[in-house]
Design an enzyme around this catalytic site. Structure first.
Site: not given
Lengths: 201, 201, 201, 201, 201, 201
Positions: E155, E170
């Protein structure tokens, strides 16, 4: 302080506990140098090592280091001026007990070091201690951090001292606008491969 | 720097945008002084005002202040020594581009100011800018923060500068153990009731 | 509950796994008492021990403790009233499944304990479990935390239970304004030097 | 407390400042009810509204609410027992000044409410105040939060009170294992559409 | 990719290092199945096991697992289109060096995995490495994480890759609105009970 | 998708609500270009503008933008394979209700966008909504964010979708190791200067 970071110092730097000196020393690998870390990690044929070799930000892999008891002490000095010093001495600051709030902020700040400093490792710290003391027109902060782990805690000590210093600033800035944080620096460090460092004066 | 924070400075301090000077000025209320904030806030008969009057940490209530465009600029200087300066200049630092990583860390640090400094207000910042520059054996960091809000952003600018400075330390500590953060201080501040502050020298 | 925390209890407190009782027991050192921790830590001649001896916030140093499997269970009870109880039972709360969201919030809250509680150590938790159950007009929350480490996890269990309780409040406050968190407390704790604690009734 | 949350209370609940009562009131929409929020938000033909109508966690959309000055006060009571009460009174707790540390932790906790409580909105708080007082064998905590915004701050006040209470527990648990947080609850709330709420008794 | 997750794959899944397969396998216990974990943990007679048995979110207890060196590598691919690709190639993006900022964001993101993913364990990571590379109209991100611990780090690798990909988005969204993150996936994983996993193509 | 980001698209990009196109457009300023932002901000004679002009990471200054209602919707698709799809459909996953936990994680993730993405502004979000749906062997996630503010919320929507997708991966990875996050992308955006964007297909 005059600069005396000559060859000896750099040699000790070469044993620093956060840098794998066999690979990249105190400077980035030359483009054609073998990149041991990346090679070792990516034996699956990934292309990380190639990209890596050409630079870019990298966190030191501490997985091969021994777990030892590591400890560091840092110091910050904050010039607050005479009016603020008097207010601190008499505990008459509107926002509360400056030295106590700074202490708590420093302890909490140390626990967030790895969130603030991009290449720091998260560490389950065993201890953080912060002391604040009024010395004339200055507040002196001493911060200590320790851990039993694979990497040193000097950034945690430095961060604790710095956050405590910023808190001193915040609590006194209504009294004195020219407060200045001076001389945040490492005093002591032990537990890594490079042995114990102690700052002279 | 000699201390010249006499009456005038404190009077301006009395208009500072984070302190309600009518009540507690630059020092805690005398025990029998009326405590306007607490009284106003707790007209429901709660006993907060009593406890409050006797001291303890307090955040300034900025709810009655006007929303204005506020801006602050802070500076940090970090002595890194000649070996590290050469490594930075040649972009030969193992961990990556020091000035660029410090810049990003400073911007991100500013956004966490209210988590680090206990009495700071959370603010939806409009802008954070951080510049880093090598000046001989020093790295100079300039950090600017701005917001349209009810309270100033000097702590955000100070925090950005400081976190950038700590990041410089972290990235270069393998090269030079005696790195020292020097002179973190406010250069400029505007938008609050006290008008514009600009540091001389 | 009547208070029976007499001498025996305090003696057990003296073995608590987060306090080094040989030095400061359950009360701060008298000013002239030797301060073992500080002395040990600062043999380099730093002045921390002096400041330390006069009080101020301090985190317990757990570096000398043994790593053991530690575990704690805490409980929170939240009175929600009959209307909210009916809504929970029928899973008709606008904001979602109250018991499930509270559970997740409790687990996530436990992981942030050291950020919330100033003197808590950061810990790599092995497990957090939170259970929520509707009991008449109350929701009962049980939270368990465990770690293999040098310090206990009762604050993690307490924090998990409390954050779950606050989440129950948040999700139901539109139905019942007088919701009340009652009886957040430790039920069980094991793995430290003081042996196993189990709350009676 | 007996339950008196009858029709009137629910009607007021229907004006609560975090719930859009025209749509879902104090209970989830019936499957075939029109879902105003979702419909309004997703006029682009997305299928969110469909999924939404069948339940699942949802944050209230506060975008259409008026910005007003909102304020809330919460209370927590912590039973600490006689030995700990004496230690607090004499300021003889090894870990430091219990009431002061709890206060700071409560203020900082309030600022993190939206991180802890899944459906809370992030808010630029104008003020957080926390008071702690020793009352016999209990510590009473009062926490106030205020904001000029579109949603209330009762969760911020509740979180501040609770985190302060947990901190009291943490600092005294070596002295008394049976410490219990009791009665965390809202005392007052104002500024939302539902008018001012004040708890009786 | 076609689906070939037949019996063999699930059997290997049954040895996965984050799931205790003897108890709950890859699916929730049947209501009447014995619940080993809960029973073992709560021999004190607590009622957790009962509630637990009926479902609800649960974190895997890794306390009984062996500490081993664990490592994972994940990949993300981001389509950025030709205009953005040219801007990246020429390092002409207004917001800064896209690949470098993404790298740093990915490293920092990995350290926050347990805050973002509800059932992840907090881990003292030994290393996080992130590489970003422009490949035609795509940016390819490789992220590696490693730890010496009781649970895997897939993870952390996945989160690092994803946060780096979001950062690419972004920084380039002013140039190209249709940027798309594609194919975030695990490439490699080792160190757990299930042996080494390596993705084929 | 073929690339059609020609001149028109870039012109619209030039009106994007996070970039001040008069100054730096979709690419960094040429070294000798006037730097409006920096000049405006630093009229005090600071040297930021000079450094700025030569590049380096920069956050867009949104202080001059109008506050408007801004909204964005993003989508993520996660391939989970047939075995996991069956487990989700029957709600038989050991770790809990996958779709519900993913939803909560997505909402919480959106609130942390500015901590994860270096150049994002912190925003007091009015709303975050996340929907998760099983579609054959895929889980489709739709995330919406909205705010009344000076900058858009597309990163918040993208982050919510992505964190939800990572949570799906985490909860199902014991069942299927080859889970893959596919197609995280913006579907819709409104409220900025560039008008409404809606993705076609």
């Amino acid at each position: 302080m005059t600069n005396e970071t000559g060859g000896d110092e750099r040699d000790r730097g070469a044993e620093d506990d956060r840098v794998d000196e066999h690979d990249h020393g105190d400077a980035r690998d030359a483009p054609d140098a073998p990149d041991h870390d990346a090679a070792q990690a990516h034996d699956g044929g990934l292309e990380l090592s190639h990209v890596d070799r050409h630079g870019g930000v990298r966190m030191v892999d501490v997985g091969e280091k021994a777990e030892t008891r590591r400890r560091a002490v840092a110091e910050a000095r904050v010039w607050i001026g005479p009016a603020a010093a008097t207010a601190v001495e008499r505990n008459q600051v509107a926002k509360g007990n400056v030295l106590e709030v700074a202490r708590i902020a420093g302890i909490q700040g140390a626990k967030r070091t790895s969130e603030l400093i991009p290449l720091c490792h998260p560490l389950p710290l065993d201890h953080v201690g912060v002391e604040c003391r009024l010395d004339g027109e200055e507040i002196t902060i001493l911060a200590e951090a320790s851990v039993f782990g694979r990497t040193g805690v000097e950034m945690e000590a430095m961060t604790a001292a710095t956050v405590a210093a910023l808190t001193v600033y915040d609590m006194l800035k209504a009294v004195e606008k020219r407060i200045e944080i001076r001389a945040v620096r490492l005093l002591e460090k032990s537990g890594g491969r490079s042995g114990t460092f102690r700052r002279e004066s």
